[in-house]
Design a protein around this motif. Structure first.
Motif, PDB file in Angstrom:
ATOM      1  N   ARG A  24       0.835  -1.113  -0.096  1.00 22.22           N
ATOM      2  CA  ARG A  24      -0.104  -0.003   0.083  1.00 22.22           C
ATOM      3  C   ARG A  24       0.869   1.268  -0.112  1.00 22.22           C
ATOM      4  O   ARG A  24       1.743   1.265   0.399  1.00 22.22           O
ATOM      5  N   PRO A  25       0.180   2.484  -0.452  1.00 18.08           N
ATOM      6  CA  PRO A  25       1.144   3.602  -0.380  1.00 18.08           C
ATOM      7  C   PRO A  25       1.749   4.015   0.914  1.00 18.08           C
ATOM      8  O   PRO A  25       1.144   3.778   1.863  1.00 18.08           O
ATOM      9  N   ASP A  26       2.739   4.606   1.089  1.00 14.61           N
ATOM     10  CA  ASP A  26       3.417   5.207   2.136  1.00 14.61           C
ATOM     11  C   ASP A  26       2.975   6.787   2.108  1.00 14.61           C
ATOM     12  O   ASP A  26       3.635   7.459   1.400  1.00 14.61           O
ATOM     13  N   PRO A  27       1.919   6.840   3.099  1.00 14.65           N
ATOM     14  CA  PRO A  27       1.408   8.394   3.041  1.00 14.65           C
ATOM     15  C   PRO A  27       2.620   9.221   3.505  1.00 14.65           C
ATOM     16  O   PRO A  27       2.273  10.521   3.393  1.00 14.65           O
ATOM     17  N   SER A  28       3.219   9.017   4.283  1.00  8.69           N
ATOM     18  CA  SER A  28       4.355   9.981   4.719  1.00  8.69           C
ATOM     19  C   SER A  28       5.531  10.168   3.895  1.00  8.69           C
ATOM     20  O   SER A  28       6.160  11.325   3.953  1.00  8.69           O
ATOM     21  N   LEU A  29       5.653   9.483   2.724  1.00  4.60           N
ATOM     22  CA  LEU A  29       6.771   9.621   1.770  1.00  4.60           C
ATOM     23  C   LEU A  29       6.796  10.959   1.246  1.00  4.60           C
ATOM     24  O   LEU A  29       7.797  11.866   1.176  1.00  4.60           O
ATOM     25  N   LYS A  30       5.576  11.537   0.864  1.00  6.51           N
ATOM     26  CA  LYS A  30       5.543  13.050   0.176  1.00  6.51           C
ATOM     27  C   LYS A  30       6.095  13.941   1.226  1.00  6.51           C
ATOM     28  O   LYS A  30       6.729  14.995   0.841  1.00  6.51           O
ATOM     29  N   TRP A  31       5.643  13.936   2.513  1.00  6.97           N
ATOM     30  CA  TRP A  31       6.112  14.826   3.527  1.00  6.97           C
ATOM     31  C   TRP A  31       7.551  14.850   3.702  1.00  6.97           C
ATOM     32  O   TRP A  31       8.165  15.812   4.170  1.00  6.97           O
ATOM     33  N   MET A  32       8.030  13.601   3.710  1.00  7.37           N
ATOM     34  CA  MET A  32       9.610  13.465   3.850  1.00  7.37           C
ATOM     35  C   MET A  32      10.387  14.252   2.907  1.00  7.37           C
ATOM     36  O   MET A  32      11.410  14.803   3.197  1.00  7.37           O
ATOM     37  N   VAL A  33      10.081  13.652   1.585  1.00  7.45           N
ATOM     38  CA  VAL A  33      10.368  14.501   0.493  1.00  7.45           C
ATOM     39  C   VAL A  33      10.307  15.765   0.547  1.00  7.45           C
ATOM     40  O   VAL A  33      11.320  16.710   0.335  1.00  7.45           O
ATOM     41  N   LEU A  34       9.385  16.426   0.971  1.00  8.01           N
ATOM     42  CA  LEU A  34       8.972  18.064   1.157  1.00  8.01           C
ATOM     43  C   LEU A  34      10.058  18.595   2.220  1.00  8.01           C
ATOM     44  O   LEU A  34      10.779  19.559   1.881  1.00  8.01           O
ATOM     45  N   VAL A  35      10.302  17.923   3.322  1.00  8.56           N
ATOM     46  CA  VAL A  35      11.131  18.416   4.384  1.00  8.56           C
ATOM     47  C   VAL A  35      12.649  18.315   3.688  1.00  8.56           C
ATOM     48  O   VAL A  35      13.431  19.345   3.981  1.00  8.56           O
ATOM     49  N   LEU A  36      12.944  17.165   2.954  1.00  5.83           N
ATOM     50  CA  LEU A  36      14.410  17.116   2.512  1.00  5.83           C
ATOM     51  C   LEU A  36      14.595  18.125   1.696  1.00  5.83           C
ATOM     52  O   LEU A  36      15.935  18.924   1.375  1.00  5.83           O
ATOM     53  N   VAL A  37      13.715  18.397   0.523  1.00  6.81           N
ATOM     54  CA  VAL A  37      13.667  19.530  -0.449  1.00  6.81           C
ATOM     55  C   VAL A  37      14.041  20.846   0.209  1.00  6.81           C
ATOM     56  O   VAL A  37      14.783  21.739  -0.157  1.00  6.81           O
ATOM     57  N   LEU A  38      13.063  21.322   1.072  1.00  8.52           N
ATOM     58  CA  LEU A  38      13.148  22.519   1.840  1.00  8.52           C
ATOM     59  C   LEU A  38      14.528  22.656   2.596  1.00  8.52           C
ATOM     60  O   LEU A  38      15.215  23.717   2.695  1.00  8.52           O
ATOM     61  N   ALA A  39      14.962  21.581   3.365  1.00  6.55           N
ATOM     62  CA  ALA A  39      16.261  21.687   3.691  1.00  6.55           C
ATOM     63  C   ALA A  39      17.456  21.888   3.081  1.00  6.55           C
ATOM     64  O   ALA A  39      18.204  22.683   3.433  1.00  6.55           O
ATOM     65  N   GLN A  40      17.166  21.409   1.798  1.00  5.43           N
ATOM     66  CA  GLN A  40      18.199  21.600   0.773  1.00  5.43           C
ATOM     67  C   GLN A  40      18.339  23.460   0.234  1.00  5.43           C
ATOM     68  O   GLN A  40      19.277  24.030   0.080  1.00  5.43           O
ATOM     69  N   LEU A  41      17.012  23.726   0.127  1.00  3.02           N
ATOM     70  CA  LEU A  41      16.706  25.220  -0.272  1.00  3.02           C
ATOM     71  C   LEU A  41      17.106  26.031   0.981  1.00  3.02           C
ATOM     72  O   LEU A  41      17.949  27.087   0.712  1.00  3.02           O
ATOM     73  N   LEU A  42      17.053  25.625   2.152  1.00  2.00           N
ATOM     74  CA  LEU A  42      17.435  26.463   3.448  1.00  2.00           C
ATOM     75  C   LEU A  42      19.189  26.491   3.379  1.00  2.00           C
ATOM     76  O   LEU A  42      19.770  27.609   3.460  1.00  2.00           O
ATOM     77  N   ALA A  43      19.728  25.517   2.924  1.00  5.30           N
ATOM     78  CA  ALA A  43      21.162  25.143   2.924  1.00  5.30           C
ATOM     79  C   ALA A  43      21.722  26.080   1.561  1.00  5.30           C
ATOM     80  O   ALA A  43      22.749  26.644   2.071  1.00  5.30           O
ATOM     81  N   CYS A  44      20.874  26.241   0.643  1.00  9.82           N
ATOM     82  CA  CYS A  44      21.295  26.858  -0.435  1.00  9.82           C
ATOM     83  C   CYS A  44      21.662  28.488   0.016  1.00  9.82           C
ATOM     84  O   CYS A  44      22.449  29.305  -0.441  1.00  9.82           O
TER      85      CYS A  44
END
Length: 309
Positions: A24-44
């Motif tokens: 079954r789909p992992d409902p948390s996956l999209k939120w983990m992706v969002l956090v990682l992408v935002l973390a890299q934007l902050l790092a930028c």
């Protein structure tokens, strides 16, 4: 040669019907992706005025982990783990979003080729995860194998074009356009250093890096007769459980978050198999053991329908 068969997997399924419920789909996956992408934007934003030596330090130690983790999120998403098989478009666009900090378009091409890795594991000319004969011939000494590990991002990117070229898809073009727009926007906002940081994070994080041990650990023949290995250590926490690799190949439609449950439900199918205990040790052994190298892969010849079958 060890190769899991359909009857074996069917018996697992029949004996443990709870395994099917894990598909079954992992409902948390999209939120983990969002956090990682935002973390890299902050790092930028944070690295825009950093000295180059510190930029590269953080690209390896932090950015390399985040970007490598995002590529493994893309791997999970390629199996429709985020929204399920009924929402293929949502999965594809989430993968494109996860791709943004990587710096180069990757997600759409990965999905196109990864299906062959599962369908034709070790297939000569089909599975582009298998190094070429030229790689096996040249990268055969410790120094050259070390260089091969450093350059892994380039080999993984270029090998499909040489081994099994496919027509460019519409999704790949869109992936490239979105990625180019994101790179230009970051450059326009914060200058060159954040763009270099993202590209360095990908190159360093996918090259000679502790997490990159999984590239070698998964399918290189450390023991004769065994071509797929799992790793159950702590690095799974930041890699979407990619270490549970035997479980993943047995049940590719089960998202990474549920793979530990497969082993827990059916331990007799996994606990007796050889496993890796350290990805760093995997890299060390790969470089310094004569029996290991790009040649240490199983190759199979598959006859496809177009060949007359």
């Amino acid at each position: 040669m060890e190769n899991r068969t359909a009857p074996l997997l069917a018996s697992t399924w029949t004996k443990y019907p709870a395994i099917k419920a894990l598909m079954r789909p992992d409902p948390s996956l999209k939120w983990m992706v969002l956090v990682l992408v935002l973390a890299q934007l902050l790092a930028c934003w944070l690295v825009r005025r950093l000295a180059w030596r510190w930029l590269l330090f953080w690209a390896y130690t932090l950015g390399g982990c985040v970007n490598h983790s995002l590529t493994l999120a893309i791997h999970d998403i390629s199996h429709n783990a985020a929204f399920g098989t009924g929402c293929a478009a949502r999965n594809r666009w989430l993968a494109v979003f996860a791709n943004l900090p990587v710096g180069v378009p990757y997600a759409a091409s990965f999905k196109k080729y990864h299906v062959d890795h599962h369908r034709y594991l070790g297939g000569d000319g089909l599975d582009v995860d298998v190094p070429t004969r030229l790689e096996g011939w040249f990268f055969c000494t410790p120094a050259r194998k070390l260089l091969w590990l450093v350059l892994q991002p380039f080999f993984y990117s270029l090998r499909p074009l040489c081994v099994h070229p496919k027509a460019v898809t519409r999704m790949e073009v869109l992936n490239a356009l979105v990625q180019l727009a994101a790179d230009i926007a970051i450059f326009a906002l914060w200058g060159l250093k954040p763009v270099v940081y993202l590209l360095a994070s990908s190159f360093l994080g996918l090259g000679l890096h502790p997490i990159s041990g999984h590239f070698v650990a998964e399918h290189y023949m450390f023991l004769k007769g065994h071509e797929t290995y799992s790793y159950y250590g702590p690095l799974n926490w930041i890699t979407f459980n990619v270490g549970y690799h035997m479980e993943h190949h047995d049940f590719p439609s089960i998202p990474g978050c549920n793979l530990p449950l497969v082993r827990k439900i059916a331990p007799e199918y996994y606990d007796h198999l050889p496993q890796h205990y350290s990805w760093v040790r995997v890299l060390w052994d790969f470089v310094f053991q004569d029996s290991l190298g790009p040649y240490a892969r199983v190759k199979r010849v598959y006859r496809l329908a177009k060949d007359g079958l």
